[in-house]
Write an enzyme that holds these catalytic residues in place. Structure first.
Site, PDB file in Angstrom:
ATOM      1  CG  ASP A   1      -8.576  43.458 -37.338  1.00  0.00           C
ATOM      2  OD1 ASP A   1      -9.180  43.704 -38.424  1.00  0.00           O
ATOM      3  OD2 ASP A   1      -8.988  43.813 -36.253  1.00  0.00           O
TER       4      ASP A   1
ATOM      5  CG  ASN B   1     -10.840  43.253 -25.045  1.00  0.00           C
ATOM      6  OD1 ASN B   1     -10.793  43.985 -26.125  1.00  0.00           O
ATOM      7  ND2 ASN B   1     -10.411  42.038 -25.214  1.00  0.00           N
TER       8      ASN B   1
ATOM      9  CG  HIS C   1      -9.963  44.301 -29.316  1.00  0.00           C
ATOM     10  ND1 HIS C   1     -10.421  43.002 -29.498  1.00  0.00           N
ATOM     11  CD2 HIS C   1     -10.674  45.102 -30.150  1.00  0.00           C
ATOM     12  CE1 HIS C   1     -11.420  43.004 -30.306  1.00  0.00           C
ATOM     13  NE2 HIS C   1     -11.720  44.109 -30.691  1.00  0.00           N
TER      14      HIS C   1
ATOM     15  CD  GLU D   1      -8.015  40.300 -28.084  1.00  0.00           C
ATOM     16  OE1 GLU D   1      -8.347  41.479 -27.463  1.00  0.00           O
ATOM     17  OE2 GLU D   1      -8.667  39.294 -28.338  1.00  0.00           O
TER      18      GLU D   1
END
Ligand code: F6R
Length: 241
Positions: free
Chosen positions: A67, A135, A137, A142
């Site tokens: 990423d 979170n 991810h 996401e």
């Protein structure tokens, strides 16, 4: 997904390094994909030691980027490219033709996406090292995103935008990222997802307790039909029953 709890981060790291070295010994032209950030750093250091000792030959592996933040390149401290090159690729002596990563400054992101999708399609991913966002991810997939995607652009969540400032030395406004998608990640032959430290304990508990669902991307690793390992240390395991 197999949960493996380690008493300390150092034996977790040793096991991950041992597994990766084994994969490369068995398949010297293996394709490897690494997250950047804090979590994988000890494993990268362990691999650098193996490379320096000459115990494993990494000269034929292929590296694929997981990423990147859109709007920053290798010259920005905190970009994935900068971290991967400085903390791993350069000390490992990888040559440019071994490396394909996303360019967050690209003027033609759809070409980059196509190129990386073609490469993943052609070579597959033999080994994938993942960290977990606060979170849940994975890469920059996401919460709530469609998991049936290849590489794609992402609107960063509020949590990610807040947490990412830890990587950058100055304030930087980034709204989007680019990431391999779950269609590709779940096909990796061996996955090690790592969570270390107390700050990951809450998300680890959620991952263990929840059924695979796109609101908690890390839980989707339970859908892998290949070897999917979840390595956690004592602190990250502290909220588990
Ligand atoms: C970065 C990436 C992210 C991180 C995650 C955890 O390439 O894939 O999903 O793994 O945000 O980051 P750290 O390890 O810094 O806590």
């Amino acid at each position: 997904m197999q949960l493996i709890q380690f008493t300390g981060t150092s034996n977790l790291t040793e096991k991950a390094v041992e597994l990766i070295c084994q994969i490369v010994k068995e398949k010297p032209d293996a394709t490897l994909c690494f997250a950047c950030g804090e979590t994988p750093r000890p494993v990268m250091n362990g691999l650098i030691q193996c490379h320096e000792k000459g115990s494993v030959d990494f000269s034929r592996v292929t590296l694929i980027g997981l990423d990147e933040w859109i709007g920053v390149g290798r010259e920005t401290k905190g970009s994935c490219a900068q971290m991967l090159y400085d903390d791993f690729f350069t000390p490992m002596g990888f040559k440019e033709d071994q490396i394909t990563i996303f360019n967050g400054l690209s003027a033609n992101l759809s070409d980059d996406i196509e190129k990386i999708n073609d490469l993943v399609e052609k070579k597959g991913i033999d080994f994938l090292l993942l960290g977990i966002g606060m979170n849940g991810h994975i890469g920059l997939n996401e919460p709530g995103e469609d998991p049936n995607q290849n590489a794609h652009l992402v609107n960063l969540s509020a949590t990610t935008k807040k947490v990412m400032s830890k990587y950058f030395s100055e304030e930087i406004a980034i709204e989007k990222g680019i990431t391999l998608g779950f269609s590709q990640l779940l096909n990796a032959k061996t996955i090690i997802m790592i969570a270390t430290g107390e700050r990951k304990a809450k998300i680890v508990k959620q991952i263990i307790e929840q059924k695979p669902n796109p609101q908690l991307p890390a839980s989707l690793l339970k859908l892998s039909k290949n070897e999917s390992l979840f390595f956690i240390d004592k602190e990250a395991a502290s909220l588990l029953d």
